[in-house]
Scaffold this motif. Structure first.
Motif, PDB file in Angstrom:
ATOM      1  N   TYR A 124       0.824  -1.204   0.000  1.00 27.78           N
ATOM      2  CA  TYR A 124       0.000   0.000   0.000  1.00 27.78           C
ATOM      3  C   TYR A 124       0.860   1.256   0.000  1.00 27.78           C
ATOM      4  O   TYR A 124       1.864   1.338   0.703  1.00 27.78           O
ATOM      5  CB  TYR A 124      -0.903   0.032   1.229  1.00 27.78           C
ATOM      6  N   LEU A 125       0.438   2.246  -0.764  1.00 27.16           N
ATOM      7  CA  LEU A 125       1.080   3.554  -0.750  1.00 27.16           C
ATOM      8  C   LEU A 125       0.474   4.368   0.381  1.00 27.16           C
ATOM      9  O   LEU A 125      -0.732   4.338   0.607  1.00 27.16           O
ATOM     10  CB  LEU A 125       0.880   4.262  -2.089  1.00 27.16           C
ATOM     11  N   THR A 126       1.318   5.110   1.104  1.00 23.22           N
ATOM     12  CA  THR A 126       0.839   5.856   2.256  1.00 23.22           C
ATOM     13  C   THR A 126       0.964   7.363   2.101  1.00 23.22           C
ATOM     14  O   THR A 126       0.475   8.111   2.942  1.00 23.22           O
ATOM     15  CB  THR A 126       1.593   5.411   3.523  1.00 23.22           C
ATOM     16  N   GLY A 127       1.645   7.830   1.072  1.00 24.77           N
ATOM     17  CA  GLY A 127       1.781   9.267   0.871  1.00 24.77           C
ATOM     18  C   GLY A 127       2.591   9.583  -0.354  1.00 24.77           C
ATOM     19  O   GLY A 127       3.178   8.700  -0.985  1.00 24.77           O
ATOM     20  N   GLY A 128       2.619  10.850  -0.676  1.00 27.26           N
ATOM     21  CA  GLY A 128       3.390  11.288  -1.828  1.00 27.26           C
ATOM     22  C   GLY A 128       3.351  12.789  -1.971  1.00 27.26           C
ATOM     23  O   GLY A 128       2.549  13.479  -1.331  1.00 27.26           O
ATOM     24  N   CYS A 129       4.241  13.324  -2.805  1.00 26.03           N
ATOM     25  CA  CYS A 129       4.244  14.754  -3.092  1.00 26.03           C
ATOM     26  C   CYS A 129       5.030  15.007  -4.378  1.00 26.03           C
ATOM     27  O   CYS A 129       5.842  14.195  -4.798  1.00 26.03           O
ATOM     28  CB  CYS A 129       4.820  15.553  -1.930  1.00 26.03           C
ATOM     29  N   TRP A 130       4.732  16.135  -4.988  1.00 29.31           N
ATOM     30  CA  TRP A 130       5.421  16.552  -6.203  1.00 29.31           C
ATOM     31  C   TRP A 130       6.710  17.268  -5.850  1.00 29.31           C
ATOM     32  O   TRP A 130       6.816  17.902  -4.800  1.00 29.31           O
ATOM     33  CB  TRP A 130       4.547  17.489  -7.018  1.00 29.31           C
ATOM     34  N   SER A 131       7.684  17.217  -6.739  1.00 28.76           N
ATOM     35  CA  SER A 131       8.905  17.982  -6.569  1.00 28.76           C
ATOM     36  C   SER A 131       8.590  19.465  -6.749  1.00 28.76           C
ATOM     37  O   SER A 131       7.923  19.829  -7.717  1.00 28.76           O
ATOM     38  CB  SER A 131       9.951  17.551  -7.608  1.00 28.76           C
ATOM     39  N   GLY A 143      11.776  23.501   0.014  1.00 30.08           N
ATOM     40  CA  GLY A 143      11.946  24.466  -1.053  1.00 30.08           C
ATOM     41  C   GLY A 143      10.678  24.855  -1.772  1.00 30.08           C
ATOM     42  O   GLY A 143       9.582  24.439  -1.431  1.00 30.08           O
ATOM     43  N   ASN A 144      10.870  25.690  -2.782  1.00 31.90           N
ATOM     44  CA  ASN A 144       9.795  26.150  -3.649  1.00 31.90           C
ATOM     45  C   ASN A 144      10.291  26.153  -5.082  1.00 31.90           C
ATOM     46  O   ASN A 144      11.372  25.643  -5.358  1.00 31.90           O
ATOM     47  CB  ASN A 144       9.314  27.545  -3.218  1.00 31.90           C
ATOM     48  N   THR A 145       9.547  26.738  -5.999  1.00 34.19           N
ATOM     49  CA  THR A 145       9.914  26.678  -7.422  1.00 34.19           C
ATOM     50  C   THR A 145      11.179  27.458  -7.737  1.00 34.19           C
ATOM     51  O   THR A 145      11.845  27.173  -8.724  1.00 34.19           O
ATOM     52  CB  THR A 145       8.766  27.198  -8.303  1.00 34.19           C
ATOM     53  N   GLN A 146      11.542  28.451  -6.914  1.00 36.97           N
ATOM     54  CA  GLN A 146      12.738  29.244  -7.180  1.00 36.97           C
ATOM     55  C   GLN A 146      14.004  28.629  -6.586  1.00 36.97           C
ATOM     56  O   GLN A 146      15.088  28.781  -7.126  1.00 36.97           O
ATOM     57  CB  GLN A 146      12.582  30.667  -6.620  1.00 36.97           C
ATOM     58  N   SER A 147      13.873  27.943  -5.469  1.00 38.77           N
ATOM     59  CA  SER A 147      15.052  27.359  -4.823  1.00 38.77           C
ATOM     60  C   SER A 147      14.646  26.151  -3.998  1.00 38.77           C
ATOM     61  O   SER A 147      13.488  25.965  -3.668  1.00 38.77           O
ATOM     62  CB  SER A 147      15.726  28.388  -3.910  1.00 38.77           C
ATOM     63  N   GLY A 148      15.601  25.351  -3.668  1.00 38.92           N
ATOM     64  CA  GLY A 148      15.354  24.206  -2.792  1.00 38.92           C
ATOM     65  C   GLY A 148      15.214  22.909  -3.555  1.00 38.92           C
ATOM     66  O   GLY A 148      15.724  22.746  -4.651  1.00 38.92           O
TER      67      GLY A 148
END
Length: 80
Positions: A5-12, A58-63
């Motif tokens: 089972y997958l328990t989580g995820g997120c986009w870069s 981070g965010n789209t500009q850095s990290g």
């Protein structure tokens, strides 16, 4: 298809098409749709406990260089 089972995820936050998925078997998988669409680009076994949370710095500009992953036992792993 995933065996557990997958328990989580997120986009870069810095790279389009890249996302992170965590699962009950303690594995972090990184998918990159621009590199491979049908298989995981990178897989890392964090531990034996079920992973329960994930966050990318981070965010789209850095990290985007640090990934924090929490498990069901309350441990947090920081990956660079």
């Amino acid at each position: 298809y995933h065996e557990t089972y997958l328990t989580g995820g997120c986009w870069s936050p810095t790279r389009v098409g890249v996302f992170f998925v965590i699962s009950m078997d303690g594995v972090l998988n990184v998918w990159d749709f621009f590199h491979r669409q049908n298989e995981v680009a990178y897989s890392h076994k964090i531990g034996n406990a079920s992973l329960s949370s994930i966050g990318v710095q981070g965010n789209t500009q850095s990290g985007g260089k640090l990934v924090a992953v929490g498990d069901a036992n309350g441990s947090v792993s920081l990956l660079e």
